[in-house]
Design a protein around this motif. Sequence first.
Motif, PDB file in Angstrom:
ATOM      1  N   LYS A 170       0.809  -1.278   0.113  1.00  0.00           N
ATOM      2  CA  LYS A 170      -0.083   0.165   0.010  1.00  0.00           C
ATOM      3  C   LYS A 170       0.932   1.499   0.054  1.00  0.00           C
ATOM      4  O   LYS A 170       0.402   2.297  -0.167  1.00  0.00           O
ATOM      5  N   LEU A 171       2.216   1.089   0.173  1.00  0.00           N
ATOM      6  CA  LEU A 171       3.047   2.274   0.201  1.00  0.00           C
ATOM      7  C   LEU A 171       3.157   2.715  -1.374  1.00  0.00           C
ATOM      8  O   LEU A 171       3.462   1.910  -2.183  1.00  0.00           O
ATOM      9  N   PRO A 172       3.274   3.980  -1.465  1.00  0.00           N
ATOM     10  CA  PRO A 172       3.327   4.675  -2.841  1.00  0.00           C
ATOM     11  C   PRO A 172       4.751   4.210  -3.566  1.00  0.00           C
ATOM     12  O   PRO A 172       5.897   4.696  -2.706  1.00  0.00           O
ATOM     13  N   VAL A 173       4.792   3.638  -4.802  1.00  0.00           N
ATOM     14  CA  VAL A 173       6.010   3.204  -5.227  1.00  0.00           C
ATOM     15  C   VAL A 173       6.906   4.396  -5.732  1.00  0.00           C
ATOM     16  O   VAL A 173       8.118   4.639  -5.504  1.00  0.00           O
ATOM     17  N   GLU A 174       6.200   5.427  -5.902  1.00  0.00           N
ATOM     18  CA  GLU A 174       6.732   6.834  -6.308  1.00  0.00           C
ATOM     19  C   GLU A 174       7.824   7.299  -5.172  1.00  0.00           C
ATOM     20  O   GLU A 174       8.910   7.972  -5.251  1.00  0.00           O
ATOM     21  N   LEU A 175       7.427   6.926  -3.883  1.00  0.00           N
ATOM     22  CA  LEU A 175       8.508   7.226  -2.952  1.00  0.00           C
ATOM     23  C   LEU A 175       9.904   6.646  -2.941  1.00  0.00           C
ATOM     24  O   LEU A 175      10.994   7.229  -2.916  1.00  0.00           O
ATOM     25  N   ASP A 176       9.937   5.264  -3.537  1.00  0.00           N
ATOM     26  CA  ASP A 176      11.280   4.613  -3.927  1.00  0.00           C
ATOM     27  C   ASP A 176      11.691   5.214  -5.090  1.00  0.00           C
ATOM     28  O   ASP A 176      12.895   5.540  -4.942  1.00  0.00           O
ATOM     29  N   THR A 186      19.880   0.913  -1.732  1.00  0.00           N
ATOM     30  CA  THR A 186      18.731   0.090  -1.306  1.00  0.00           C
ATOM     31  C   THR A 186      18.418   0.276   0.242  1.00  0.00           C
ATOM     32  O   THR A 186      17.529   0.431   0.843  1.00  0.00           O
ATOM     33  N   LEU A 187      19.736   0.132   0.940  1.00  0.00           N
ATOM     34  CA  LEU A 187      19.770   0.259   2.374  1.00  0.00           C
ATOM     35  C   LEU A 187      19.348   1.374   2.580  1.00  0.00           C
ATOM     36  O   LEU A 187      18.565   1.550   3.751  1.00  0.00           O
ATOM     37  N   GLN A 188      19.497   2.819   2.275  1.00  0.00           N
ATOM     38  CA  GLN A 188      19.007   3.773   2.646  1.00  0.00           C
ATOM     39  C   GLN A 188      17.307   3.980   2.241  1.00  0.00           C
ATOM     40  O   GLN A 188      16.735   4.645   3.265  1.00  0.00           O
ATOM     41  N   ILE A 189      17.051   3.564   1.404  1.00  0.00           N
ATOM     42  CA  ILE A 189      15.546   3.463   1.192  1.00  0.00           C
ATOM     43  C   ILE A 189      14.868   2.780   1.887  1.00  0.00           C
ATOM     44  O   ILE A 189      13.932   2.944   2.711  1.00  0.00           O
ATOM     45  N   PHE A 190      15.496   1.556   2.746  1.00  0.00           N
ATOM     46  CA  PHE A 190      15.163   0.657   3.575  1.00  0.00           C
ATOM     47  C   PHE A 190      14.956   1.136   4.946  1.00  0.00           C
ATOM     48  O   PHE A 190      13.866   1.257   5.679  1.00  0.00           O
ATOM     49  N   ARG A 191      15.931   1.987   5.322  1.00  0.00           N
ATOM     50  CA  ARG A 191      16.183   2.538   6.715  1.00  0.00           C
ATOM     51  C   ARG A 191      15.559   3.947   6.732  1.00  0.00           C
ATOM     52  O   ARG A 191      14.779   4.399   7.498  1.00  0.00           O
ATOM     53  N   LEU A 192      15.557   4.710   5.633  1.00  0.00           N
ATOM     54  CA  LEU A 192      14.793   6.085   5.666  1.00  0.00           C
ATOM     55  C   LEU A 192      13.508   6.329   5.527  1.00  0.00           C
ATOM     56  O   LEU A 192      12.810   7.207   5.672  1.00  0.00           O
ATOM     57  N   TYR A 194      11.244   3.361   4.275  1.00  0.00           N
ATOM     58  CA  TYR A 194      10.504   2.156   4.346  1.00  0.00           C
ATOM     59  C   TYR A 194      10.266   2.091   5.800  1.00  0.00           C
ATOM     60  O   TYR A 194       8.842   1.873   6.242  1.00  0.00           O
ATOM     61  N   LEU A 195      11.085   1.866   6.570  1.00  0.00           N
ATOM     62  CA  LEU A 195      10.871   1.653   8.006  1.00  0.00           C
ATOM     63  C   LEU A 195      10.072   2.624   8.734  1.00  0.00           C
ATOM     64  O   LEU A 195       9.032   2.442   9.482  1.00  0.00           O
ATOM     65  N   PRO A 196      10.147   3.864   8.484  1.00  0.00           N
ATOM     66  CA  PRO A 196       9.186   5.054   9.202  1.00  0.00           C
ATOM     67  C   PRO A 196       7.969   4.758   8.762  1.00  0.00           C
ATOM     68  O   PRO A 196       6.827   4.994   9.685  1.00  0.00           O
ATOM     69  N   LEU A 197       7.551   4.596   7.435  1.00  0.00           N
ATOM     70  CA  LEU A 197       6.413   4.592   6.868  1.00  0.00           C
ATOM     71  C   LEU A 197       5.497   3.165   7.543  1.00  0.00           C
ATOM     72  O   LEU A 197       4.250   3.107   7.374  1.00  0.00           O
ATOM     73  N   MET A 198       6.416   2.277   7.585  1.00  0.00           N
ATOM     74  CA  MET A 198       5.891   0.940   8.123  1.00  0.00           C
ATOM     75  C   MET A 198       5.774   0.826   9.774  1.00  0.00           C
ATOM     76  O   MET A 198       5.536  -0.190  10.131  1.00  0.00           O
ATOM     77  N   MET A 199       6.042   1.718  10.261  1.00  0.00           N
ATOM     78  CA  MET A 199       6.241   1.715  11.919  1.00  0.00           C
ATOM     79  C   MET A 199       5.002   1.078  12.582  1.00  0.00           C
ATOM     80  O   MET A 199       4.956   0.191  13.475  1.00  0.00           O
ATOM     81  N   PRO A 200       3.652   1.635  12.197  1.00  0.00           N
ATOM     82  CA  PRO A 200       2.496   1.185  12.630  1.00  0.00           C
ATOM     83  C   PRO A 200       2.420  -0.481  12.753  1.00  0.00           C
ATOM     84  O   PRO A 200       2.158  -1.233  13.562  1.00  0.00           O
ATOM     85  N   SER A 201       2.657  -0.856  11.687  1.00  0.00           N
ATOM     86  CA  SER A 201       2.540  -2.196  11.109  1.00  0.00           C
ATOM     87  C   SER A 201       3.643  -3.128  11.847  1.00  0.00           C
ATOM     88  O   SER A 201       3.250  -4.333  12.269  1.00  0.00           O
TER      89      SER A 201
END
Length: 277
Positions: A170-176, A186-192, A194-201
């Motif tokens: 459900k996260l917009p691909v445009e962010l990546d 890739t690691l920066q995308i994951f850390r900066l 992906y993880l903040p947006l996925m925090m509730p889940s």
Amino acid sequence: MKLPTLREVATEARLLLIGIPVFLWTMIPIYHMFLFAISPKEDAFSGKLWPDHPTLHNFSIVFNQQHYFLRDFYVQFWNSTLIAASVGALTLFIATAAAFSISRLRVPGGRVVMNLALFTYFIPAAFLAVPMYRTMGNYGLLNNHWSLILAMVTIASPYAIWVLKQASDKLPVELDEAAVMDGATTLQIFRLVYLPLMMPSLVAIGTYAVLLAWNEYLYAFLLLSNDREITLPVALGNFLAADDSPWELLMTTGFIYALPPAAIYYAFRRYMVGGLT
């Protein structure tokens, strides 16, 4: 000020008619547990809604380990805490990495792996207890905390991967894509990103994994046997081995053991609702 419509009032009334009985049904066992905890032994089975002489003596016995079954209370409580925290951390690490790889990196065969993982739930966890016991025995892990940790991670990970993958989709691909345009790895995308947006889940799944391990009895009973290695749920089962079981101490210990999960849920309730939704 707008007055509620008749339909809204009727809906609210139906919710109350359903919610109040469910709330009472849920709270009555907890109240009885608390009632046992504050009752002297001779009044524990009196059947009264409130003891004639409420006392905190049972809590004193538990905290001071003044009973044969409670001689390793703090060690067993620590075992439960350590195992639950380890299961939560490992499950989050595995599930987050898998969901990111399948959903965002589109690794070949990722969906097949996820579906195969979910397929494991067709077999009830209780049926896997004996094969798991034999596997841990072959690797020399019996009566070792790692045996229970690995078993619980195995059970929790498929569901965790599936939930995080659905949330990740459900996260917009445009962010990546924007992050890649800015030169992010890739690691920066994951850390900066992906993880903040996925925090509730992540909080919801982490809590699920922690509580799954915290409340586990069957695997803990099979894989751990030493009194100083077992978790507190297994130790609570030992109370029932005596001819004259100290029910008031059993309920007091169970009440204490139920407090950390309640505190965790209360602390992360906002994330839990958003993540599970």
